[in-house]
Write a protein that holds these residues in place. Structure first.
Motif, PDB file in Angstrom:
ATOM      1  N   GLU A   1     -83.531 -60.335  29.519  1.00  0.00           N
ATOM      2  CA  GLU A   1     -84.758 -61.028  29.161  1.00  0.00           C
ATOM      3  C   GLU A   1     -85.689 -60.096  28.389  1.00  0.00           C
ATOM      4  O   GLU A   1     -85.906 -58.952  28.792  1.00  0.00           O
ATOM      5  CB  GLU A   1     -85.465 -61.526  30.420  1.00  0.00           C
TER       6      GLU A   1
ATOM      7  N   ARG B   1     -89.504 -59.885  26.021  1.00  0.00           N
ATOM      8  CA  ARG B   1     -90.799 -60.495  25.710  1.00  0.00           C
ATOM      9  C   ARG B   1     -91.203 -59.999  24.337  1.00  0.00           C
ATOM     10  O   ARG B   1     -91.319 -58.780  24.127  1.00  0.00           O
ATOM     11  CB  ARG B   1     -91.834 -60.112  26.765  1.00  0.00           C
TER      12      ARG B   1
ATOM     13  N   VAL C   1     -93.254 -64.827  23.108  1.00  0.00           N
ATOM     14  CA  VAL C   1     -92.110 -65.618  23.568  1.00  0.00           C
ATOM     15  C   VAL C   1     -91.280 -64.803  24.553  1.00  0.00           C
ATOM     16  O   VAL C   1     -91.217 -63.572  24.454  1.00  0.00           O
ATOM     17  CB  VAL C   1     -91.212 -66.088  22.401  1.00  0.00           C
TER      18      VAL C   1
ATOM     19  N   GLU D   1     -83.902 -64.927  26.359  1.00  0.00           N
ATOM     20  CA  GLU D   1     -82.718 -64.351  26.985  1.00  0.00           C
ATOM     21  C   GLU D   1     -81.763 -63.973  25.862  1.00  0.00           C
ATOM     22  O   GLU D   1     -81.223 -64.842  25.183  1.00  0.00           O
ATOM     23  CB  GLU D   1     -82.064 -65.355  27.931  1.00  0.00           C
TER      24      GLU D   1
ATOM     25  N   ARG E   1     -82.999 -72.078  20.562  1.00  0.00           N
ATOM     26  CA  ARG E   1     -84.156 -72.868  21.015  1.00  0.00           C
ATOM     27  C   ARG E   1     -84.402 -72.716  22.516  1.00  0.00           C
ATOM     28  O   ARG E   1     -84.771 -73.672  23.211  1.00  0.00           O
ATOM     29  CB  ARG E   1     -83.993 -74.349  20.668  1.00  0.00           C
ATOM     30  N   SER E   2     -84.189 -71.510  23.002  1.00  0.00           N
ATOM     31  CA  SER E   2     -84.339 -71.275  24.441  1.00  0.00           C
ATOM     32  C   SER E   2     -85.609 -70.505  24.781  1.00  0.00           C
ATOM     33  O   SER E   2     -85.793 -70.078  25.930  1.00  0.00           O
ATOM     34  CB  SER E   2     -83.121 -70.490  24.954  1.00  0.00           C
ATOM     35  N   ALA E   3     -86.498 -70.306  23.809  1.00  0.00           N
ATOM     36  CA  ALA E   3     -87.698 -69.502  24.040  1.00  0.00           C
ATOM     37  C   ALA E   3     -88.650 -70.187  25.019  1.00  0.00           C
ATOM     38  O   ALA E   3     -88.862 -71.392  24.967  1.00  0.00           O
ATOM     39  CB  ALA E   3     -88.412 -69.237  22.716  1.00  0.00           C
ATOM     40  N   ARG E   4     -89.216 -69.398  25.900  1.00  0.00           N
ATOM     41  CA  ARG E   4     -90.330 -69.832  26.735  1.00  0.00           C
ATOM     42  C   ARG E   4     -91.596 -69.223  26.144  1.00  0.00           C
ATOM     43  O   ARG E   4     -91.613 -68.047  25.771  1.00  0.00           O
ATOM     44  CB  ARG E   4     -90.139 -69.379  28.193  1.00  0.00           C
ATOM     45  N   LEU E   5     -92.638 -70.019  26.073  1.00  0.00           N
ATOM     46  CA  LEU E   5     -93.847 -69.593  25.382  1.00  0.00           C
ATOM     47  C   LEU E   5     -94.945 -69.209  26.358  1.00  0.00           C
ATOM     48  O   LEU E   5     -95.229 -69.947  27.309  1.00  0.00           O
ATOM     49  CB  LEU E   5     -94.349 -70.712  24.460  1.00  0.00           C
ATOM     50  N   GLU E   6     -95.543 -68.053  26.107  1.00  0.00           N
ATOM     51  CA  GLU E   6     -96.738 -67.623  26.841  1.00  0.00           C
ATOM     52  C   GLU E   6     -97.917 -67.811  25.889  1.00  0.00           C
ATOM     53  O   GLU E   6     -97.992 -67.156  24.850  1.00  0.00           O
ATOM     54  CB  GLU E   6     -96.617 -66.163  27.276  1.00  0.00           C
TER      55      GLU E   6
END
Length: 237
Positions: free
Chosen positions: A2, A4, A180, A183, A199-204
């Motif tokens: 993972e 960032r 973002v 993984e 398209r697996s990004a998680r957004l902060e």
């Protein structure tokens, strides 16, 4: 693994940036990030500076557990476009379609930053609709109007494009305000791009503080006057 990543950062090598590139890395590490993209306006001088100091590798691998992605924010004729993974000359004024094609032909990754933020040279939809961009910045921490981020999110969803959040930092302390979480199968520039394309990004998503926004505007005005830059809206942002 993972990671960032803040994929839109400016250093003193931007006309409106204030911090040395190595300071961006220091702050990013402190905030728990392990990737930044250095995207100065129409220049890769900061990228060259980091390489000369041993903080960036030309082969796209990390240095001491931290990865800097070379990039540039191109002031195209129709608005700003991020070119990641490349070292490019000053292309100020190039057509957006030509810039997007050039990035793709050279194996880079293109992101439309702050689209629909027309106060900051966001590319308008009539042009964006025609561009083969790789991702849309759906959250810009320095957005002039927050509704432009919401519009960017809707647009990316309609086109089925990968989404990113980024700080658009113009001083070191703003780095990592938005970023973002990915993984990656390989911790490298190519590995980050592959993860984005999945398209697996998680957004902060967090907005910069009011005082940071004020300083950004002040530095922009002061440095443009001091250096004699044009106040064109398609130059510094």
């Amino acid at each position: 693994m993972e990671v960032r990543a803040d994929l839109h950062c400016h250093s003193r090598f931007s006309s409106d940036g204030v911090s040395p590139p190595e300071e961006l890395i220091r702050v990013a590490r402190k905030k728990g990030l392990n990737v930044i993209a250095l995207t100065d306006h129409n220049s890769c001088a900061g990228v060259d500076d980091l390489e000369a100091k041993g903080l960036l590798r030309r082969d796209g691998k990390p240095v001491d557990g931290f990865l800097v992605i070379p990039g540039q924010e191109i002031s195209t004729h129709e608005g700003h476009l991020l070119a990641l993974g490349l070292r490019l000359p000053d292309l100020h004024g190039i057509a957006a379609a030509d810039a997007a094609s050039l990035i793709r032909s050279q194996g880079g990754f293109s992101i439309a930053p702050h689209p629909f933020d027309y106060f900051r040279a966001g590319i308008r939809s009539r042009t964006l609709d025609t561009l083969p961009v790789d991702a849309i910045e759906v959250f810009n921490a320095a957005a002039t109007l927050r509704r432009s981020n919401r519009q960017a999110f809707r647009y990316a969803k309609e086109r089925g494009l990968p989404m990113v959040a980024a700080s658009d930092a113009h001083e070191a302390e703003a780095v990592g305000t938005a970023y973002v979480i990915l993984e990656v199968e390989e911790f490298s520039v190519g590995g980050v791009f592959a993860a984005l394309r999945r398209r697996s990004a998680r957004l902060e998503e967090h907005y910069i503080k009011a005082q940071e926004a004020f300083r950004k505007t002040w530095h922009n005005v002061f440095r443009l006057r001091h250096r004699g830059f044009s106040a064109s809206p398609k130059g510094a942002e």
